[in-house]
Design a protein around this motif. Sequence first.
Motif, PDB file in Angstrom:
ATOM      1  N   GLN A   1     -41.498  22.378 -21.712  1.00  0.00           N
ATOM      2  CA  GLN A   1     -41.425  23.240 -22.888  1.00  0.00           C
ATOM      3  C   GLN A   1     -42.904  23.551 -23.518  1.00  0.00           C
ATOM      4  OE1 GLN A   1     -38.903  22.975 -26.189  1.00  0.00           O
ATOM      5  NE2 GLN A   1     -38.942  25.181 -26.620  1.00  0.00           N
TER       6      GLN A   1
ATOM      7  N   VAL B   1     -40.384  28.011 -21.291  1.00  0.00           N
ATOM      8  CA  VAL B   1     -39.813  26.897 -20.468  1.00  0.00           C
ATOM      9  C   VAL B   1     -40.257  27.029 -19.101  1.00  0.00           C
ATOM     10  CG1 VAL B   1     -38.408  25.894 -21.923  1.00  0.00           C
ATOM     11  CG2 VAL B   1     -37.503  27.543 -20.550  1.00  0.00           C
TER      12      VAL B   1
ATOM     13  N   MET C   1     -36.452  19.861 -24.539  1.00  0.00           N
ATOM     14  CA  MET C   1     -36.467  20.483 -25.753  1.00  0.00           C
ATOM     15  C   MET C   1     -36.332  19.594 -26.956  1.00  0.00           C
ATOM     16  SD  MET C   1     -34.579  23.884 -24.919  1.00  0.00           S
ATOM     17  CE  MET C   1     -35.314  25.618 -24.879  1.00  0.00           C
TER      18      MET C   1
END
Lengths: 202, 147
Positions: B111, B142, A87
């Motif tokens: 992701q 994800v 992320m």
Amino acid sequence: MNPLHPGRPGFLLGLVALVISLAACAPSSYIVLLDDPDGRPSQVVVTTEAGETTLSEAGGALALRSSGARPTNISAEQITRDFGDTMAAQPPPPRTFILYFETGGARLTPESEAQLPQILATVSAYPAPDISVTGHTDTVGSPTENERLSLRRANFVADWLEDARVEAIDLTVTSHGQRNLLIPTADGVDEPRNRRVEVTVR
Amino acid sequence: MRYWPIPLLLVALFSAQGANAEPIGFVKTLQGGNAVIRALDDSERPAAIGGELNVGDTIRTDRRASLGLTLKDDTIMSVGPDTELTLEEYLFEPARGDLKLGSRLGRGTLQYVSGSIARLQPDAVSVKTPTGTIGVRGTQFVVRVGR
């Protein structure tokens, strides 16, 4: 004797063993649907040999096993543990600026001209920015004329950005003529919102 | 007369011929370690920020690296350490209705934020994994493929 019966000495031990075995079952392959920050609907459909499973709620998760996709629970902590680095590497979302033109020609409206500083600021804030410049027209005039006009508008904007010394790794110019109307209209309609060039910064 | 840098001129020429020689996207972030990209012809190159991505490329990160990329349809993908991601299919010609985006996650973490292709044609976007295929209607998820 049933080790899971409360009051029996084996109960606690059995419970501990059950918790451990559940934890060990945490799937090594899984998918979690995330919230869309802009509130767009999210959905994925997972197809395995066992059939199709749909996930349409943010936070919902499926374990991916060769025997099929099964609903599972993945905690926020586990997502952070497994996907923290992933992320953190996510690039910023592409941003599109829409610039409008005076009728018939390749002259920007004053309001659109005033957007230049914002476009340049976005480009310089993005990592390795690439830019797409796409020209469009309204439905006044013939499709052939409009192909030419939309390309002229897109080239005008590309020149305008280059004159402003925009620094991008790639700048691609395309034109759609009247084939991609922002506001659907009949033929021959003077629609200012369709006379536009879209500049996307990625 | 436009004085374009030669790479841009080449891109313009190829796209005018309708060939698929334009890059489909670029590497935007790379942190923590190294990654290599294997092309369709099996040649390998180190991944670098700003590097081009083409159909058939396989991205492999080492056990410390994570990497982010965007495609020209505004899809955003990022991968974590020890990951193998292949960009198998990409077609983005909205005016002609040719839309397709297929990827394969061989191992590791991904992701995904879907872009224009998923918005225009929700059944055209997929991510294959060893145990199943994810049909991406939208927009963010994800996925992890363990060993």
